[in-house]
Design a protein around this motif. Structure first.
Motif, PDB file in Angstrom:
ATOM      1  N   THR A 207       0.838  -1.206   0.000  1.00 38.63           N
ATOM      2  CA  THR A 207       0.000   0.000   0.000  1.00 38.63           C
ATOM      3  C   THR A 207       0.872   1.254   0.000  1.00 38.63           C
ATOM      4  O   THR A 207       0.593   2.222  -0.722  1.00 38.63           O
ATOM      5  CB  THR A 207      -0.929  -0.001   1.222  1.00 38.63           C
ATOM      6  OG1 THR A 207      -1.733  -1.178   1.194  1.00 38.63           O
ATOM      7  CG2 THR A 207      -1.830   1.220   1.219  1.00 38.63           C
ATOM      8  N   TYR A 208       1.919   1.249   0.811  1.00 41.75           N
ATOM      9  CA  TYR A 208       2.820   2.404   0.850  1.00 41.75           C
ATOM     10  C   TYR A 208       3.428   2.668  -0.522  1.00 41.75           C
ATOM     11  O   TYR A 208       3.492   3.822  -0.989  1.00 41.75           O
ATOM     12  CB  TYR A 208       3.921   2.182   1.880  1.00 41.75           C
ATOM     13  CG  TYR A 208       5.111   3.085   1.672  1.00 41.75           C
ATOM     14  CD1 TYR A 208       5.052   4.430   2.024  1.00 41.75           C
ATOM     15  CD2 TYR A 208       6.279   2.606   1.076  1.00 41.75           C
ATOM     16  CE1 TYR A 208       6.127   5.275   1.800  1.00 41.75           C
ATOM     17  CE2 TYR A 208       7.358   3.441   0.852  1.00 41.75           C
ATOM     18  CZ  TYR A 208       7.275   4.770   1.208  1.00 41.75           C
ATOM     19  OH  TYR A 208       8.337   5.598   0.965  1.00 41.75           O
ATOM     20  N   LEU A 209       3.908   1.624  -1.192  1.00 42.55           N
ATOM     21  CA  LEU A 209       4.544   1.800  -2.495  1.00 42.55           C
ATOM     22  C   LEU A 209       3.545   2.337  -3.521  1.00 42.55           C
ATOM     23  O   LEU A 209       3.884   3.200  -4.337  1.00 42.55           O
ATOM     24  CB  LEU A 209       5.148   0.481  -2.979  1.00 42.55           C
ATOM     25  CG  LEU A 209       6.369  -0.018  -2.199  1.00 42.55           C
ATOM     26  CD1 LEU A 209       6.772  -1.409  -2.677  1.00 42.55           C
ATOM     27  CD2 LEU A 209       7.545   0.948  -2.339  1.00 42.55           C
ATOM     28  N   MET A 210       2.311   1.853  -3.467  1.00 39.64           N
ATOM     29  CA  MET A 210       1.299   2.349  -4.388  1.00 39.64           C
ATOM     30  C   MET A 210       0.993   3.823  -4.105  1.00 39.64           C
ATOM     31  O   MET A 210       0.907   4.647  -5.024  1.00 39.64           O
ATOM     32  CB  MET A 210       0.033   1.530  -4.271  1.00 39.64           C
ATOM     33  CG  MET A 210      -1.029   1.914  -5.301  1.00 39.64           C
ATOM     34  SD  MET A 210      -2.632   1.178  -4.959  1.00 39.64           S
ATOM     35  CE  MET A 210      -3.070   2.034  -3.461  1.00 39.64           C
ATOM     36  N   LEU A 211       0.841   4.168  -2.829  1.00 43.45           N
ATOM     37  CA  LEU A 211       0.573   5.562  -2.474  1.00 43.45           C
ATOM     38  C   LEU A 211       1.724   6.472  -2.880  1.00 43.45           C
ATOM     39  O   LEU A 211       1.518   7.598  -3.329  1.00 43.45           O
ATOM     40  CB  LEU A 211       0.325   5.680  -0.970  1.00 43.45           C
ATOM     41  CG  LEU A 211      -1.053   5.249  -0.468  1.00 43.45           C
ATOM     42  CD1 LEU A 211      -1.097   5.304   1.047  1.00 43.45           C
ATOM     43  CD2 LEU A 211      -2.131   6.144  -1.066  1.00 43.45           C
ATOM     44  N   SER A 212       2.953   5.990  -2.718  1.00 41.67           N
ATOM     45  CA  SER A 212       4.117   6.783  -3.099  1.00 41.67           C
ATOM     46  C   SER A 212       4.074   7.113  -4.586  1.00 41.67           C
ATOM     47  O   SER A 212       4.324   8.244  -4.996  1.00 41.67           O
ATOM     48  CB  SER A 212       5.402   6.027  -2.766  1.00 41.67           C
ATOM     49  OG  SER A 212       5.523   5.807  -1.388  1.00 41.67           O
ATOM     50  N   GLU A 213       3.759   6.095  -5.392  1.00 39.11           N
ATOM     51  CA  GLU A 213       3.657   6.320  -6.833  1.00 39.11           C
ATOM     52  C   GLU A 213       2.589   7.365  -7.144  1.00 39.11           C
ATOM     53  O   GLU A 213       2.799   8.262  -7.965  1.00 39.11           O
ATOM     54  CB  GLU A 213       3.326   5.011  -7.547  1.00 39.11           C
ATOM     55  CG  GLU A 213       4.438   3.970  -7.497  1.00 39.11           C
ATOM     56  CD  GLU A 213       3.981   2.641  -8.056  1.00 39.11           C
ATOM     57  OE1 GLU A 213       2.841   2.577  -8.594  1.00 39.11           O
ATOM     58  OE2 GLU A 213       4.745   1.660  -7.970  1.00 39.11           O
ATOM     59  N   TYR A 214       1.474   7.235  -6.480  1.00 32.96           N
ATOM     60  CA  TYR A 214       0.373   8.167  -6.732  1.00 32.96           C
ATOM     61  C   TYR A 214       0.746   9.589  -6.289  1.00 32.96           C
ATOM     62  O   TYR A 214       0.492  10.566  -6.996  1.00 32.96           O
ATOM     63  CB  TYR A 214      -0.873   7.711  -5.992  1.00 32.96           C
ATOM     64  CG  TYR A 214      -2.025   8.696  -6.096  1.00 32.96           C
ATOM     65  CD1 TYR A 214      -2.812   8.775  -7.231  1.00 32.96           C
ATOM     66  CD2 TYR A 214      -2.286   9.573  -5.041  1.00 32.96           C
ATOM     67  CE1 TYR A 214      -3.841   9.691  -7.330  1.00 32.96           C
ATOM     68  CE2 TYR A 214      -3.319  10.497  -5.125  1.00 32.96           C
ATOM     69  CZ  TYR A 214      -4.099  10.549  -6.274  1.00 32.96           C
ATOM     70  OH  TYR A 214      -5.106  11.465  -6.356  1.00 32.96           O
ATOM     71  N   PHE A 215       1.353   9.689  -5.130  1.00 37.10           N
ATOM     72  CA  PHE A 215       1.698  10.991  -4.575  1.00 37.10           C
ATOM     73  C   PHE A 215       2.705  11.720  -5.476  1.00 37.10           C
ATOM     74  O   PHE A 215       2.532  12.898  -5.809  1.00 37.10           O
ATOM     75  CB  PHE A 215       2.297  10.783  -3.191  1.00 37.10           C
ATOM     76  CG  PHE A 215       1.896  11.826  -2.183  1.00 37.10           C
ATOM     77  CD1 PHE A 215       1.032  12.847  -2.502  1.00 37.10           C
ATOM     78  CD2 PHE A 215       2.396  11.756  -0.882  1.00 37.10           C
ATOM     79  CE1 PHE A 215       0.671  13.799  -1.565  1.00 37.10           C
ATOM     80  CE2 PHE A 215       2.050  12.706   0.063  1.00 37.10           C
ATOM     81  CZ  PHE A 215       1.179  13.729  -0.275  1.00 37.10           C
ATOM     82  N   VAL A 216       3.761  11.011  -5.890  1.00 38.65           N
ATOM     83  CA  VAL A 216       4.769  11.618  -6.764  1.00 38.65           C
ATOM     84  C   VAL A 216       4.163  11.966  -8.114  1.00 38.65           C
ATOM     85  O   VAL A 216       4.444  13.015  -8.694  1.00 38.65           O
ATOM     86  CB  VAL A 216       5.987  10.680  -6.920  1.00 38.65           C
ATOM     87  CG1 VAL A 216       6.960  11.234  -7.946  1.00 38.65           C
ATOM     88  CG2 VAL A 216       6.688  10.492  -5.581  1.00 38.65           C
ATOM     89  N   SER A 217       3.316  11.078  -8.621  1.00 36.67           N
ATOM     90  CA  SER A 217       2.655  11.353  -9.898  1.00 36.67           C
ATOM     91  C   SER A 217       1.773  12.589  -9.806  1.00 36.67           C
ATOM     92  O   SER A 217       1.720  13.398 -10.739  1.00 36.67           O
ATOM     93  CB  SER A 217       1.833  10.139 -10.322  1.00 36.67           C
ATOM     94  OG  SER A 217       1.138  10.395 -11.517  1.00 36.67           O
ATOM     95  N   ALA A 218       1.079  12.753  -8.676  1.00 40.76           N
ATOM     96  CA  ALA A 218       0.222  13.919  -8.503  1.00 40.76           C
ATOM     97  C   ALA A 218       1.030  15.206  -8.541  1.00 40.76           C
ATOM     98  O   ALA A 218       0.612  16.212  -9.130  1.00 40.76           O
ATOM     99  CB  ALA A 218      -0.542  13.814  -7.187  1.00 40.76           C
ATOM    100  N   ALA A 219       2.205  15.189  -7.916  1.00 48.86           N
ATOM    101  CA  ALA A 219       3.075  16.368  -7.949  1.00 48.86           C
ATOM    102  C   ALA A 219       3.626  16.603  -9.349  1.00 48.86           C
ATOM    103  O   ALA A 219       3.695  17.739  -9.830  1.00 48.86           O
ATOM    104  CB  ALA A 219       4.220  16.188  -6.951  1.00 48.86           C
TER     105      ALA A 219
END
Length: 632
Positions: free
Chosen positions: A166-178
């Motif tokens: 879950t952390y790795l997926m959220l990290s991808e999403y968070f960086v992509s959002a930025a």
């Protein structure tokens, strides 16, 4: 609706809270169904060893750990924002003050994709633990891989598998959002992306005791002694104000580091000039003067004997001099770039005078290479270019348009902050060390937080990490001017836009034969940026691309048989064109360099007289490596 850049994070918070709520519901539902599925599979061959009671317990544990982790992340973010500590990696997102004042609200169209990714993630983890197989080789792979979570403890327990996936997926999403934020410039977007990456790295579950199964296991095994030992490490680091990477007692300068024999033959209040004793009966007539960066200690080029570039060069028959810069203190508050350029010219003249030679070879590493380029331009403008037979540049930049991740730390807000940290006229080297470490936060910060503080590991004896932690203070006025005029405004490549020691600087006047080395994976001086020297110098240039990065790409002795290098058309129109036609060679590029150097002048002379520093009638100051490199 427009918002302050800091609101980007607030705008992300609500969907993330909703996401965690959804994750919790999905987890409870999935684990609610899993016991029945697992129970039904118990009678089958190769049945899962997990009981329904185990699965129910995992459900409760995983839910609690998710809740704990999210609460901790939120608390840490609040604390970070409240303290405003610029050395807190999670705080780097607050240093992106050059962002536009008005930033459009981020689009959450990617939320639909995240929902799909979430389902795929849960299904992937579910299938791994519902497969009914004890054979690890035949269990389905987890959807995402990261070496931080390579220990089996992260893979084999459903709660921790769900947590890190879950952390790795959220990290991808968070960086992509930025990365996909609309309405801001390219450079500002890169800064925000960098800050986001730093934040998600700081919030990784492996950084915290209760969410790291490897740490929990160690804590149980040692009855908490790992945490006691880690606390000792932490207290010591807090006292010295710096993260420790290696055993501080494993190395002593002059004994097993910086131990190549030599003498200090000249010194000023800014540097010492070291000459190394010859190891061959004959030496090349033209001596070599090495200018290492003053943002680090010079012995990066004189580590243990097997890694020492200086020792290797001496063994090839070169008379080697190196400048050992003084770490700044309050007495150097008025030092500016002109002083370093004057020092380079002075060192060149001192060597010429000492050995009665008309010219010297030179090497400039990193920022000292940037300065060497300016020095060559000034000598050319003054009609004194023949003092330098050749110039070699180790990972040095003159054109800062493509200067990489360090540009994220250079805008008006950050320059103002650096000024506030330099009340005594110099910048504490620990700030710069933290800046460089943050460029590879996973490797140089959080990896050591886990090993040193949580696992309580003993420090390794590693010469390169010892050097990396041996910080150097910088004159604040010089540092500020350098960041503003070169990194931010890129004035060095504009003819006569800068001057030093009363002479305008025009790089197009440099006709000195030059050897330019870049690191393929260099994140401090990217190869694309180093390549651009070829656009500005007008003399013969030889460009070489070395494997690895800013340090290992340079410090790569032939006996190590590591990495590779590429040679090709140095007059190519671009680095990509150079690479397309380049020839790859295995191992160290040092022999290639010595062949090039010999081609500039192959004459040799006996290693007698002042070629042997400290001999009869030769007045010297002290033994190498000298006082300056040892001063703290």
């Amino acid at each position: 609706m427009a918002n302050d850049p800091g609101d980007f994070w607030k705008q992300q918070a609500e969907p993330f809270r909703a996401f965690f709520d959804m994750q919790g519901e999905a987890m409870r539902e999935m684990f609610g169904q899993l016991p029945q599925a697992m129970a039904a599979s118990q009678s089958q061959p190769g049945a899962s060893p997990y009981t329904p009671e185990d699965v129910a317990e995992w459900s409760r544990t995983a839910s609690e750990m998710h809740a704990m982790w999210l609460e901790f992340v939120q608390q840490q973010a609040k604390k970070s924002a409240a303290t405003g500590n610029p050395l807190d990696p999670a705080q780097f997102m607050l240093l992106t003050q050059s962002l536009a004042k008005q930033v459009p609200t981020a689009s959450f169209e990617a939320a639909q994709k995240m929902a799909g990714d979430t389902m795929a993630l849960w299904q992937g983890v579910f299938s791994r633990f519902a497969a009914g197989s004890e054979d690890q080789d035949h269990k389905p792979e987890l959807p995402r891989k990261d070496r931080r979570f390579s220990d089996p403890a992260w893979q084999d327990h459903p709660a921790f598998a769900l947590l890190h996936q879950t952390y790795l997926m959220l990290s991808e999403y968070f960086v992509s959002a930025a990365k996909n934020l609309k309405g801001i410039g390219t450079e500002e977007k890169k800064q925000l992306e960098f800050a986001t990456t730093a934040l998600v790295e700081a919030m990784s579950p492996d950084n915290f005791i209760l969410t790291n199964p490897v740490v929990l296991k160690r804590t149980i095994e040692t009855k908490g002694q790992n945490l006691v030992k880690g606390m000792r490490h932490l207290i010591k680091d807090l006292e010295r104000g710096q993260l420790t990477h290696t055993d501080a007692d494993a190395f002593t300068l002059g004994e097993n580091l910086a131990a190549t024999p030599g003498k200090v033959v000249f010194e000023t209040n800014l540097y010492q000039l070291i000459q190394y004793s010859p190891s061959t009966e004959e030496v090349y007539e033209v001596p070599l003067v090495i200018f290492p960066p003053w943002i680090n200690r010079f012995y990066i080029l004189d580590l243990t004997p097997k890694k020492s570039f200086i020792k290797w060069a001496v063994d090839q028959g070169i008379t080697v001099f190196v400048v050992s810069w003084k770490s700044a203190d309050a007495s150097m508050k008025d030092i500016v770039w002109d002083d370093y350029i004057r020092s380079q010219i002075e060192a060149i003249d001192k060597v010429r005078e000492r050995l009665k030679v008309p010219a010297v070879h030179t090497i400039g590493y990193c920022v000292a290479g940037t300065t060497l380029a300016a020095t060559l331009a000034i000598l050319a403008r003054r009609g004194e270019a023949d003092k330098v037979k050749s110039a070699t540049f180790f990972t040095a930049q003159v054109d800062f348009e493509k200067s990489g991740e360090l540009k994220h730390f250079i805008d008006d807000g950050q320059l103002q902050m650096i000024g506030s940290l330099s009340n005594d006229g110099y910048l504490d080297g620990r700030y710069l060390a933290m800046t460089f470490n943050s460029l590879r936060g996973k490797d140089l910060i959080w990896n050591y937080v886990v090993n040193n503080y949580l696992l309580g590991e003993d420090y390794p004896a590693f010469d390169l990490l010892h050097w990396n932690g041996d910080v150097t203070n910088l004159p604040a006025k010089w540092h500020n001017d350098y960041l503003r005029d070169l990194y931010r405004d890129n004035k060095l490549v504009v003819p006569d836009a800068l001057e030093a020691d009363g002479t305008p600087i025009d790089l197009t006047q440099v006709h000195t034969p030059s050897y330019i080395q870049a690191g393929k994976e260099d994140h401090i001086a990217p190869a694309e940026s180093v390549w651009r020297i070829t656009r500005h110098f007008k003399g013969p240039v030889n460009f070489l691309l070395a494997g690895s990065g800013h340090i290992a790409g340079v410090v790569n002795p032939p006996d190590a048989n590591k990495y590779q290098y590429w040679t090709g058309d140095s007059s190519a129109a671009s680095l990509q064109e150079f690479r397309d036609g380049a020839t790859e060679h295995p191992g160290s590029w040092w022999p290639n360099w010595i062949e090039w150097l010999e081609a500039q002048d192959s004459a040799k002379v006996p290693a007698t007289g002042k070629r042997k520093p400290g001999g009869k009638g030769d007045k010297v100051i002290e033994d190498a490596p000298g006082r300056y490199v040892k001063a703290r």
